[in-house]
Design an enzyme around this catalytic site. Structure first.
Site, PDB file in Angstrom:
ATOM      1  N   GLY A  77       0.850  -1.188   0.000  1.00  0.00           N
ATOM      2  CA  GLY A  77       0.000   0.000   0.000  1.00  0.00           C
ATOM      3  C   GLY A  77       0.881   1.232   0.000  1.00  0.00           C
ATOM      4  O   GLY A  77       2.031   1.180   0.461  1.00  0.00           O
ATOM      5  N   GLN A  96       2.739   9.866   1.448  1.00  0.00           N
ATOM      6  CA  GLN A  96       4.075   9.251   1.418  1.00  0.00           C
ATOM      7  C   GLN A  96       4.884   9.641   0.186  1.00  0.00           C
ATOM      8  O   GLN A  96       6.074   9.333   0.112  1.00  0.00           O
ATOM      9  CB  GLN A  96       3.955   7.723   1.471  1.00  0.00           C
ATOM     10  N   CYS A 129       6.368   0.065   7.162  1.00  0.00           N
ATOM     11  CA  CYS A 129       5.897   1.216   6.392  1.00  0.00           C
ATOM     12  C   CYS A 129       7.027   1.672   5.470  1.00  0.00           C
ATOM     13  O   CYS A 129       8.176   1.790   5.919  1.00  0.00           O
ATOM     14  CB  CYS A 129       5.513   2.332   7.353  1.00  0.00           C
ATOM     15  N   LEU A 130       6.698   1.935   4.212  1.00  0.00           N
ATOM     16  CA  LEU A 130       7.742   2.357   3.266  1.00  0.00           C
ATOM     17  C   LEU A 130       8.346   3.705   3.661  1.00  0.00           C
ATOM     18  O   LEU A 130       9.418   4.055   3.182  1.00  0.00           O
ATOM     19  CB  LEU A 130       7.178   2.416   1.841  1.00  0.00           C
ATOM     20  N   HIS A 139      -4.162   0.991   7.804  1.00  0.00           N
ATOM     21  CA  HIS A 139      -2.814   1.604   7.839  1.00  0.00           C
ATOM     22  C   HIS A 139      -2.752   2.795   6.870  1.00  0.00           C
ATOM     23  O   HIS A 139      -2.267   3.873   7.228  1.00  0.00           O
ATOM     24  CB  HIS A 139      -1.778   0.530   7.476  1.00  0.00           C
ATOM     25  N   GLU A 140      -3.270   2.590   5.648  1.00  0.00           N
ATOM     26  CA  GLU A 140      -3.179   3.661   4.628  1.00  0.00           C
ATOM     27  C   GLU A 140      -4.114   4.824   4.950  1.00  0.00           C
ATOM     28  O   GLU A 140      -3.761   5.986   4.725  1.00  0.00           O
ATOM     29  CB  GLU A 140      -3.483   3.085   3.235  1.00  0.00           C
ATOM     30  N   HIS A 164      -2.561   7.143   7.303  1.00  0.00           N
ATOM     31  CA  HIS A 164      -1.618   8.069   6.652  1.00  0.00           C
ATOM     32  C   HIS A 164      -2.332   9.354   6.234  1.00  0.00           C
ATOM     33  O   HIS A 164      -1.791  10.452   6.374  1.00  0.00           O
ATOM     34  CB  HIS A 164      -1.002   7.431   5.395  1.00  0.00           C
TER      35      HIS A 164
END
Ligand code: ZN
Length: 195
Positions: A45, A50, A93-94, A135-136, A139
């Site tokens: 994701g 991000q 997380c990226l 999670h997304e 963000h």
């Protein structure tokens, strides 16, 4: 400028984005770039925050495989409701590469949102996709999974987070990143275009 994944503690990761009201060709190309970046970095994701874009939008593919197109989705203005049940699982997380920790999330959620063509997405979701969506969506509200850790887990990753904080500070000082005021101006300009 191609989009790039920004890292903790970049301030756009703490930005609560407003709903997107306009989908244009440039936004579609951002989405295509986000999907490419997500696969390149082996994520499941990626939220607009991000890649330093202040929009309520994320891309996901819980299979993490660009060949499995059926699993790929773009969620615009997602709203989560009726969260129920709790499940703990490890997340990463990226934007905080290398750090993983267990996070408790709702096991089942209802999701409502739109795809790139304005079609409504609605339904009950559970399992790994429910975790990815939570999670997304966090963000888009400026929240990170590290905010959801218990004190012991938080203490365990503190030193690693400090490394990220030092790296960010040094990029500001060397001018590798624009200053915080310029970042805020850019976010505001992008926001005015489409929200
Ligand atoms: Zn993330």
């Amino acid at each position: 400028m191609p989009l790039q994944i920004i890292h903790y503690p970049h301030p756009t990761l703490r930005y609560c984005s407003k709903p997107l009201r306009r989908v244009d060709a440039e936004l579609r190309s951002y989405v295509a770039e986000m999907l490419d970046l997500m696969y390149e970095h082996e994520g499941v994701g990626l939220a607009a925050n991000q890649v330093d874009l202040p929009y309520r939008l994320f891309v996901a593919n819980p299979e993490g495989d660009p060949a499995i197109k059926d699993a790929e989705a773009v969620f615009i203005n997602p709203v989560i409701s009726k969260g129920r049940g709790l499940e703990e699982d490890e997340e990463g997380c990226l934007s905080i590469p290398g750090i993983r920790a267990p996070v408790t999330r709702n096991a089942t959620i209802n999701i409502q949102g739109y795809d790139l063509n304005g079609n409504e997405i609605t339904g009950e979701v559970n399992g790994f996709l429910a975790r990815v969506i939570q999670h997304e969506t966090d963000h888009l509200d400026g929240k990170l999974f590290i905010d959801r850790l218990g004190p012991a887990q938080a203490a365990e990753i503190r030193a690693e987070l400090e490394e990220f904080e030092l790296a960010f500070q040094s990029k500001l000082e060397t001018g590798e990143l624009p200053n915080l005021e310029m970042m805020a101006d850019r976010r505001q300009r992008l926001e005015q275009l489409r929200t």
